[in-house]
Write a protein that holds these residues in place. Structure first.
Motif, mmCIF file in Angstrom:
data_model
loop_
_atom_site.group_PDB
_atom_site.id
_atom_site.type_symbol
_atom_site.label_atom_id
_atom_site.label_comp_id
_atom_site.label_asym_id
_atom_site.label_seq_id
_atom_site.Cartn_x
_atom_site.Cartn_y
_atom_site.Cartn_z
ATOM 1 N N UNK A 71 0.811 -1.208 0.000
ATOM 2 C CA UNK A 71 0.000 0.000 0.000
ATOM 3 C C UNK A 71 0.842 1.254 0.000
ATOM 4 N N UNK A 72 2.160 1.087 -0.009
ATOM 5 C CA UNK A 72 3.085 2.210 -0.026
ATOM 6 C C UNK A 72 3.629 2.481 -1.416
ATOM 7 N N UNK A 73 4.407 3.543 -1.516
ATOM 8 C CA UNK A 73 4.922 3.966 -2.822
ATOM 9 C C UNK A 73 5.961 2.992 -3.366
ATOM 10 N N UNK A 74 6.812 2.444 -2.510
ATOM 11 C CA UNK A 74 7.897 1.584 -2.985
ATOM 12 C C UNK A 74 7.374 0.316 -3.654
ATOM 13 N N UNK A 75 6.472 -0.383 -2.976
ATOM 14 C CA UNK A 75 5.968 -1.637 -3.549
ATOM 15 C C UNK A 75 5.123 -1.386 -4.788
ATOM 16 N N UNK A 76 4.455 -0.227 -4.849
ATOM 17 C CA UNK A 76 3.663 0.094 -6.034
ATOM 18 C C UNK A 76 4.561 0.299 -7.246
ATOM 19 N N UNK A 77 5.646 1.054 -7.085
ATOM 20 C CA UNK A 77 6.574 1.285 -8.194
ATOM 21 C C UNK A 77 7.292 -0.010 -8.565
ATOM 22 N N UNK A 78 7.626 -0.830 -7.573
ATOM 23 C CA UNK A 78 8.272 -2.113 -7.866
ATOM 24 C C UNK A 78 7.364 -2.982 -8.732
ATOM 25 N N UNK A 79 6.072 -3.025 -8.406
ATOM 26 C CA UNK A 79 5.126 -3.805 -9.205
ATOM 27 C C UNK A 79 5.009 -3.233 -10.619
ATOM 28 N N UNK A 80 4.966 -1.906 -10.731
ATOM 29 C CA UNK A 80 4.869 -1.261 -12.039
ATOM 30 C C UNK A 80 6.090 -1.555 -12.893
ATOM 31 N N UNK A 81 7.260 -1.520 -12.282
ATOM 32 C CA UNK A 81 8.487 -1.809 -13.034
ATOM 33 C C UNK A 81 8.521 -3.258 -13.503
#
Length: 372
Positions: free
Chosen positions: A9-19
């Motif tokens: 639910x944080x920014x880091x895991x969201x960007x990791x999933x997007x990448x």
């Protein structure tokens, strides 16, 4: 490759999933429900256990365009992480629940289920780097952004787990990750980072332990004594409220003769005795470690560095191993190291492995003995 992206639910895991999705992987997002009653662990957008966090993760998955599910691991988390945390403090030790969560939950329970479902790897937003070494083994290295490096809390991962892990953010600074999140339209771009222990709602570890342990604690109080004189300086309501190196919250009315603050030097949970004294008595130059976890080949002797806290510095050290025991000679003495803490061993930027501190040797005591 089919990739399972753990989304807190944080920014880091969201960007990791997007990448991971942008790299061409077939990505599915999951959020880990670690409490059946999220409000009992965390309130507000501070960590990984709230309904708000689950909703933030779901919205991020929708924007990325990947399937999303919630996995209930609350019972496993409570048993392997929360109960372990309470038991360790009750025994007078100082655990790191983030390492235990990575070892038992994110890269064990989650990874096992992912592999069984046909996924090839689990991607997370941790700041660390993976490389293939000359020997063909997967190496874990510190992140480019040393201020956000999380290799310490990943030092419990073995070769099998590393071979099925992805850390897409290890080569990026946190400021760039937030900027990328904004560019991707992820609403968590400015969401504050989580702090403290995720299941301690207000950050008051001692108060939380006092409430949760109750009659399970081996004692409900005891003496606070001076290391030099043996004088009883005060009383406390439970050893679980203290940790080695603690200075604040001792509630000692009698000042030290030299006017300097006292620190917790030792905790004896059976008798309930908490020993306090001068800061220099906290210096240690040798550690014994148990329950080692190796990222690759087990070293017999290594001249490298050791990190003893998640946000602490490195200490030059000579590490030797024998069977399941680890001996660490600190060339740079450390202060306030408690049994139960993790010693993560590095060779340059590469994580070699970790061990749980079982005993320490005081540098000042050793020096005194050497001159007598």
């Amino acid at each position: 490759m089919k990739v399972l992206a753990a989304m807190s639910g944080g920014v880091d895991s969201a960007v990791a999933a997007a990448r991971a999705a942008q790299a061409g992987h077939d990505v599915t997002g999951i959020h880990l429900a670690l409490s059946r009653n999220p409000a009992s662990y965390r309130s507000g957008a501070r960590g990984c256990c709230t309904i708000e966090d689950s909703n933030d993760a779901r919205r991020a998955a929708d924007i990325i365009g990947i399937p999303f599910y919630v996995w209930d691991l609350s019972e496993r988390f409570h048993e392997d992480v929360v109960e372990d945390f309470m038991d360790e403090y009750a025994a007078g030790r100082t655990p790191n629940p983030c390492l235990r969560c990575n070892e038992k939950i994110k890269f064990a329970a989650v990874l096992d289920r992912a592999l069984a479902l046909g996924f090839g790897a689990v991607a997370t937003g941790h700041y660390a780097q993976l490389r293939t070494g000359e020997d063909g083994l997967i190496e874990m290295h510190r992140a480019i952004d040393h201020g956000k490096d999380q290799s310490y809390v990943l030092g419990v991962l073995d070769q099998h787990q590393l071979a099925h892990s992805l850390f897409p953010l290890g080569d990026t600074h946190k400021s760039a990750v937030r900027a990328e999140a904004a560019e991707r339209g992820l609403l968590v771009a400015d969401k504050p980072d989580s702090h403290d222990i995720c299941f301690v709602a207000d950050g008051d570890n001692a108060g939380w332990l006092r409430e949760k342990l109750g009659d399970r604690a081996p004692n409900h109080g005891g003496a606070i004594v001076d290391d030099a004189t043996g004088e009883e300086l005060g009383r406390h309501t439970g050893t679980y409220g203290f940790t080695i190196g603690q200075r604040k919250g001792l509630r000692i009315g009698t000042p030290a003769p030299d006017g300097k603050p006292r620190f917790v030097l030792d905790i004896e949970p059976v008798s309930g005795t908490v020993t306090v004294g001068a800061r220099e008595r906290l210096a240690v130059d040798r550690l014994s470690g148990i329950k080692p976890r190796w990222c690759g080949t087990v070293p017999r002797r290594l001249e490298g560095t050791v990190q003893l806290r998640a946000h602490g510095g490195e200490h030059r050290a000579v590490v030797t191993t024998a069977d399941d025991a680890v001996d660490i000679e600190l060339l740079d003495p450390a202060f306030g190291i408690a049994p139960g803490q993790a010693a993560v061993i590095y060779d340059g930027t590469r994580v070699v492995g970790s061990a749980t501190v079982s005993a320490t040797v005081s540098a000042t005591v050793a020096a005194t003995q050497a001159t007598t």
